[in-house]
Write a protein that holds these residues in place. Sequence first.
Motif, short mmCIF file in Angstrom:
data_model
loop_
_atom_site.label_atom_id
_atom_site.label_comp_id
_atom_site.label_asym_id
_atom_site.label_seq_id
_atom_site.Cartn_x
_atom_site.Cartn_y
_atom_site.Cartn_z
N ASN A 190 66.77 -25.91 -34.20
CA ASN A 190 65.98 -27.13 -34.00
C ASN A 190 65.51 -27.73 -35.33
OD1 ASN A 190 64.88 -29.08 -32.22
ND2 ASN A 190 62.84 -28.13 -32.36
N ILE A 191 66.34 -27.59 -36.38
CA ILE A 191 66.03 -28.18 -37.68
C ILE A 191 67.22 -29.05 -38.08
CG2 ILE A 191 65.22 -27.73 -40.04
CD1 ILE A 191 64.58 -24.89 -39.20
N GLY A 211 60.89 -16.73 -24.12
CA GLY A 211 60.93 -15.66 -25.11
C GLY A 211 60.01 -15.95 -26.27
N PHE A 212 59.73 -14.92 -27.05
CA PHE A 212 58.93 -15.12 -28.26
C PHE A 212 59.72 -14.62 -29.47
CE2 PHE A 212 57.18 -10.91 -26.79
CZ PHE A 212 57.56 -10.12 -27.88
N ALA A 213 59.31 -15.11 -30.64
CA ALA A 213 59.94 -14.70 -31.90
C ALA A 213 58.87 -14.60 -32.96
CB ALA A 213 61.02 -15.71 -32.31
N PHE A 214 59.13 -13.75 -33.95
CA PHE A 214 58.20 -13.62 -35.08
C PHE A 214 59.01 -13.24 -36.32
CE2 PHE A 214 58.41 -9.59 -32.77
CZ PHE A 214 58.74 -8.69 -33.77
N GLY A 254 55.69 -17.34 -32.43
CA GLY A 254 55.54 -18.35 -31.39
C GLY A 254 56.53 -18.13 -30.27
N MET A 255 56.45 -18.99 -29.27
CA MET A 255 57.38 -18.94 -28.15
C MET A 255 58.65 -19.72 -28.53
SD MET A 255 55.69 -17.12 -26.11
CE MET A 255 56.73 -17.22 -24.65
N VAL A 256 59.79 -19.16 -28.21
CA VAL A 256 61.06 -19.79 -28.60
C VAL A 256 61.14 -21.20 -28.01
CG1 VAL A 256 63.57 -19.63 -28.49
CG2 VAL A 256 62.20 -17.54 -28.71
N HIS A 257 61.47 -22.15 -28.88
CA HIS A 257 61.53 -23.56 -28.48
C HIS A 257 62.66 -23.79 -27.47
CE1 HIS A 257 61.52 -27.91 -28.75
NE2 HIS A 257 60.47 -27.86 -29.58
N PRO A 258 62.41 -24.58 -26.41
CA PRO A 258 63.47 -24.88 -25.43
C PRO A 258 64.74 -25.45 -26.06
CG PRO A 258 61.34 -25.60 -24.61
CD PRO A 258 61.12 -25.17 -26.04
N ASN A 259 64.59 -26.22 -27.14
CA ASN A 259 65.77 -26.78 -27.79
C ASN A 259 66.69 -25.69 -28.35
OD1 ASN A 259 64.79 -29.27 -27.21
ND2 ASN A 259 64.19 -29.81 -29.31
N VAL A 260 66.11 -24.57 -28.78
CA VAL A 260 66.91 -23.44 -29.28
C VAL A 260 67.70 -22.83 -28.13
CG1 VAL A 260 66.82 -21.16 -30.35
CG2 VAL A 260 65.30 -22.98 -31.17
N PHE A 312 61.34 -23.97 -34.58
CA PHE A 312 62.06 -23.17 -33.59
C PHE A 312 61.15 -22.46 -32.60
CE2 PHE A 312 62.36 -21.76 -37.99
CZ PHE A 312 61.46 -20.70 -38.02
N THR A 313 59.83 -22.65 -32.70
CA THR A 313 58.90 -22.07 -31.72
C THR A 313 57.87 -23.12 -31.29
OG1 THR A 313 57.50 -21.22 -33.53
CG2 THR A 313 59.08 -19.69 -32.53
N GLU A 314 57.41 -23.01 -30.05
CA GLU A 314 56.39 -23.92 -29.52
C GLU A 314 55.75 -23.30 -28.28
OE1 GLU A 314 53.76 -26.80 -29.05
OE2 GLU A 314 55.12 -26.68 -30.78
N PRO A 315 54.46 -22.97 -28.29
CA PRO A 315 53.53 -23.11 -29.43
C PRO A 315 53.81 -22.08 -30.53
CG PRO A 315 52.46 -21.94 -27.64
CD PRO A 315 53.80 -22.38 -27.11
N SER A 316 53.24 -22.34 -31.70
CA SER A 316 53.44 -21.47 -32.86
C SER A 316 52.10 -21.00 -33.41
CB SER A 316 54.20 -22.20 -33.97
OG SER A 316 55.43 -22.72 -33.50
#
Length: 343
Positions: free
Chosen positions: A145-146, A304-307, A285-291, A251-255
């Motif tokens: 998402n970048i 999902g979440f990522a860190f 944050g939570m993995v962005h839907p766009n990802v 790539f995360t929302e919320p972050s």
Amino acid sequence: MKKKLEELQKEFLKKIKSLKKVEEVEALRVKYLGRKGELTNVLKSLKELSDDEKRTVGKKANELKKLFAEKIESTIKELKERKIAESETKTAIDITLPGRRFQRGSFHPVTIIMGEIMDIFATMGFEIEDGPEVEEDYYNFEALNIPADHPARDMQDTFYISDDILLRTHTSPVQIRTYLKKKPPIKILAPGKVFRRDADISHTPMFHQIEGFYVDEEVSFADLKGTLEVFIHKLFGKNANIRFRPSFFPFTEPSAEVDVECVICGGKGCRVCKNSGWIEILGCGMVHPNVFEAVNYDINKYTGFAFGMGIERIAMIKFGIDDIRLFYENDLRFLKQFKARMK
């Protein structure tokens, strides 16, 4: 002729006794036994003698030839043995001296911390995944998402090899590569080197990150928060003060960003924590839907979440190090301090 042979014998025996080198003995052999040597010439002149003289002189000459050859051989052997003995004496080992201890090697502090982090997450069911350090723009940016015009690209200070190839700026591309080859549930930890154009007491152009992500049905921010709290308390101790702050990552929302109270100053403020009393150790944050859409995951079914965290920064906090450059100066006085932490 017999008198000549007796003189040669005395002369030869006198000379060979005084020789100290193998080369000198070899030269003496050539002088007396060579093709034009003294004794060889005598043997050649036998044809000029009578039959009786030939028998007498010939026998004596052959006896001398054998004597000279044996003497030369024994002298060379003696000189070689003497040389070996002298060499052994000079390099002899004194077995009464105390033994020399071999210095035991140690793990680099970054390796130590990376191992501790992987061990902690392994107890929570995370598996290790790897990815290339020379990465494609798609995996490093686009699928996360970048897009090309996204301002977040300016924050990365990227090393580009070509328009589409670069040195990865984070370990997040492992997310995309994993999503494309696996289906949820996924619980992955991705350690590795990353590269950014930045250098000061808290940044280096090459450093280490660990990316973690968990994707399944009904994964929530509460799962993320609980996972990271367990991790931080295991790494820094159950009394470690931590805080979550709202933040932004494409790539995360919320972050959020996670801070730990500075162990160098005890929260009072120093140059490492920039006088805030807190040190940021990871983003999450939570993995962005766009990802998920980029990898064809059903956004209505999976969350999902990522860190991601910098290993050097955590090592600085754990070991009380105030300058990241110490990790890469290869100073043994610094590195030897971590021997006791080997497993």
